[in-house]
Design a protein around this motif. Structure first.
Motif, PDB file in Angstrom:
ATOM      1  N   GLU A   1      37.250  -5.570  85.409  1.00  0.00           N
ATOM      2  CA  GLU A   1      36.314  -6.427  84.697  1.00  0.00           C
ATOM      3  C   GLU A   1      36.708  -6.364  83.226  1.00  0.00           C
ATOM      4  OE1 GLU A   1      33.994  -7.436  88.088  1.00  0.00           O
ATOM      5  OE2 GLU A   1      34.257  -8.287  86.095  1.00  0.00           O
TER       6      GLU A   1
ATOM      7  N   PHE B   1      36.725  -7.826  79.112  1.00  0.00           N
ATOM      8  CA  PHE B   1      35.854  -8.392  78.096  1.00  0.00           C
ATOM      9  C   PHE B   1      36.612  -8.476  76.772  1.00  0.00           C
ATOM     10  CE2 PHE B   1      31.934  -7.439  80.515  1.00  0.00           C
ATOM     11  CZ  PHE B   1      32.397  -6.455  81.367  1.00  0.00           C
TER      12      PHE B   1
ATOM     13  N   TYR C   1      35.343  -8.232  72.758  1.00  0.00           N
ATOM     14  CA  TYR C   1      34.273  -8.000  71.799  1.00  0.00           C
ATOM     15  C   TYR C   1      34.793  -8.362  70.414  1.00  0.00           C
ATOM     16  CZ  TYR C   1      31.125  -5.569  74.980  1.00  0.00           C
ATOM     17  OH  TYR C   1      30.255  -5.258  75.995  1.00  0.00           O
TER      18      TYR C   1
ATOM     19  N   GLN D   1      33.875  -8.052  66.075  1.00  0.00           N
ATOM     20  CA  GLN D   1      33.065  -7.459  65.011  1.00  0.00           C
ATOM     21  C   GLN D   1      33.384  -8.165  63.713  1.00  0.00           C
ATOM     22  OE1 GLN D   1      33.445  -3.184  64.446  1.00  0.00           O
ATOM     23  NE2 GLN D   1      31.340  -3.095  63.729  1.00  0.00           N
TER      24      GLN D   1
ATOM     25  N   LEU E   1      29.211  -4.676  66.548  1.00  0.00           N
ATOM     26  CA  LEU E   1      30.075  -5.105  67.637  1.00  0.00           C
ATOM     27  C   LEU E   1      29.276  -5.980  68.611  1.00  0.00           C
ATOM     28  CD1 LEU E   1      33.005  -4.451  68.519  1.00  0.00           C
ATOM     29  CD2 LEU E   1      32.070  -2.553  69.838  1.00  0.00           C
TER      30      LEU E   1
ATOM     31  N   LEU F   1      29.547  -8.876  72.095  1.00  0.00           N
ATOM     32  CA  LEU F   1      30.341  -9.463  73.173  1.00  0.00           C
ATOM     33  C   LEU F   1      30.747 -10.878  72.804  1.00  0.00           C
ATOM     34  CD1 LEU F   1      31.382  -9.278  76.125  1.00  0.00           C
ATOM     35  CD2 LEU F   1      29.163 -10.214  76.811  1.00  0.00           C
TER      36      LEU F   1
ATOM     37  N   ARG G   1      33.549 -12.673  78.627  1.00  0.00           N
ATOM     38  CA  ARG G   1      33.941 -11.813  79.733  1.00  0.00           C
ATOM     39  C   ARG G   1      34.653 -12.672  80.763  1.00  0.00           C
ATOM     40  NH1 ARG G   1      27.575 -11.522  80.483  1.00  0.00           N
ATOM     41  NH2 ARG G   1      27.282 -13.232  81.938  1.00  0.00           N
TER      42      ARG G   1
ATOM     43  N   TYR H   1      38.273  -6.675  69.850  1.00  0.00           N
ATOM     44  CA  TYR H   1      38.559  -5.580  70.776  1.00  0.00           C
ATOM     45  C   TYR H   1      38.565  -6.100  72.208  1.00  0.00           C
ATOM     46  CZ  TYR H   1      37.404  -2.400  66.934  1.00  0.00           C
ATOM     47  OH  TYR H   1      37.375  -1.729  65.742  1.00  0.00           O
TER      48      TYR H   1
ATOM     49  N   ASN I   1      32.459   3.855  86.740  1.00  0.00           N
ATOM     50  CA  ASN I   1      31.403   3.422  85.845  1.00  0.00           C
ATOM     51  C   ASN I   1      31.653   3.860  84.407  1.00  0.00           C
ATOM     52  OD1 ASN I   1      29.055   1.904  85.579  1.00  0.00           O
ATOM     53  ND2 ASN I   1      27.758   3.713  85.599  1.00  0.00           N
ATOM     54  N   LYS I   2      32.880   3.600  83.927  1.00  0.00           N
ATOM     55  CA  LYS I   2      33.210   3.907  82.544  1.00  0.00           C
ATOM     56  C   LYS I   2      33.695   2.636  81.874  1.00  0.00           C
ATOM     57  CE  LYS I   2      34.487   8.661  83.569  1.00  0.00           C
ATOM     58  NZ  LYS I   2      35.544   9.699  83.478  1.00  0.00           N
ATOM     59  N   PHE I   3      33.843   2.719  80.573  1.00  0.00           N
ATOM     60  CA  PHE I   3      34.201   1.538  79.814  1.00  0.00           C
ATOM     61  C   PHE I   3      35.262   1.917  78.802  1.00  0.00           C
ATOM     62  CE2 PHE I   3      32.894  -2.744  79.493  1.00  0.00           C
ATOM     63  CZ  PHE I   3      33.050  -3.159  78.183  1.00  0.00           C
TER      64      PHE I   3
ATOM     65  N   PHE J   1      37.841   0.649  75.587  1.00  0.00           N
ATOM     66  CA  PHE J   1      38.208  -0.322  74.558  1.00  0.00           C
ATOM     67  C   PHE J   1      39.658  -0.140  74.154  1.00  0.00           C
ATOM     68  CE2 PHE J   1      34.428  -2.529  73.067  1.00  0.00           C
ATOM     69  CZ  PHE J   1      33.395  -1.751  73.543  1.00  0.00           C
ATOM     70  N   GLY J   2      40.275  -1.240  73.754  1.00  0.00           N
ATOM     71  CA  GLY J   2      41.561  -1.149  73.090  1.00  0.00           C
ATOM     72  C   GLY J   2      41.359  -0.743  71.642  1.00  0.00           C
ATOM     73  N   SER J   3      42.451  -0.602  70.928  1.00  0.00           N
ATOM     74  CA  SER J   3      42.377  -0.130  69.544  1.00  0.00           C
ATOM     75  C   SER J   3      42.043  -1.240  68.557  1.00  0.00           C
ATOM     76  CB  SER J   3      43.682   0.548  69.146  1.00  0.00           C
ATOM     77  OG  SER J   3      44.761  -0.348  69.353  1.00  0.00           O
TER      78      SER J   3
END
Lengths: 109, 113
Positions: free
Chosen positions: A32, A34, A36, A38, A44, A46, A49, A86, A95-97, A99-101
């Motif tokens: 999944e 996404f 994001y 900022q 931050l 969304l 997706r 991001y 169930n974790k999420f 992010f890229g840098s």
């Protein structure tokens, strides 16, 4: 293991030029994904997706499972698009999420 | 609705000390996730709280702990602070355990000296 890679720290384009922010991921199964964004001095939020397959503020992103990519595109950049972007991956197995840098997009007038 | 709120906005602690950060979720949300964002990096998942329990945890040591209250607000505690704990700590709330609609707070800037 790194899950999300954004190879560009900074991307500068002129107003009206096309934009592509790159995102590659590593994940076994159906990811999944996404994007994001900022904006300066904002929190931050969304942007879009992949499951919704929608266009937000003219941005689109297509999931390419063969290339394990989820690049963000816009045909004509606007100055107000200048922000930090991001790419993120939701791991529903654990169930974790992740992010890229991030990539800073600078749209010049 | 003020959305997700966090307190304090920023704080300075000394190495070895303990710190507590607070988060109030967006109205109607029952899940809180915490992230650490070091300078120049993307947010890193610390853990998620749902139904007052820690449901998932990222690669963070036990010095990082949390709590969720019956009103769904949450605290992040960090013990024995290290210089490397200096970062922006973000709280995000959502409904249920999925990540489709995470709303982020403004963050707490922690500086460890």
């Amino acid at each position: 293991a790194q899950r999300v890679t954004q190879p560009e720290k900074l991307l500068s384009v002129f107003k009206g030029a096309p934009v592509e922010l790159k995102c590659n991921y590593s994940y076994s199964g159906s990811p999944e994904l996404f994007w994001y964004v900022q904006y300066s001095r904002q929190r931050l939020q969304l942007l879009l997706r992949h499951i919704s397959r929608e266009s937000i503020k003219g941005f689109t992103a297509d999931l390419n499972k063969g290339e394990t990519s989820f690049h963000l595109k816009k045909p004509f950049a606007q100055e107000e698009d200048s922000a930090m972007y991001y790419c993120a991956l939701g791991d529903y197995n654990f169930n974790k999420f992740y992010f890229g840098s991030g990539t800073k997009l600078n749209v010049k007038p | 609705d003020a959305g997700v709120t966090q307190s304090p906005t920023h704080l300075i602690k000394t190495r070895g000390q303990q710190v507590t950060l607070r988060c109030s979720p967006k109205s109607g949300h029952d899940t809180v996730s915490w992230y650490q964002q070091a300078l120049g990096q993307g947010p890193q998942f610390i853990f998620q709280y749902y139904e007052e329990e820690e449901r998932q945890r990222g690669n963070f040591p036990d010095r990082f702990s949390g709590h969720q209250f019956p009103n769904y607000s949450s605290e992040l505690n960090v013990n024995a602070l290290l210089l490397g704990d200096s970062a922006l700590y973000l709280c995000a709330s959502s409904l249920g355990q999925d990540y489709y609609e995470q709303y982020f707070g403004p963050g707490t800037r922690l500086t460890v000296t």
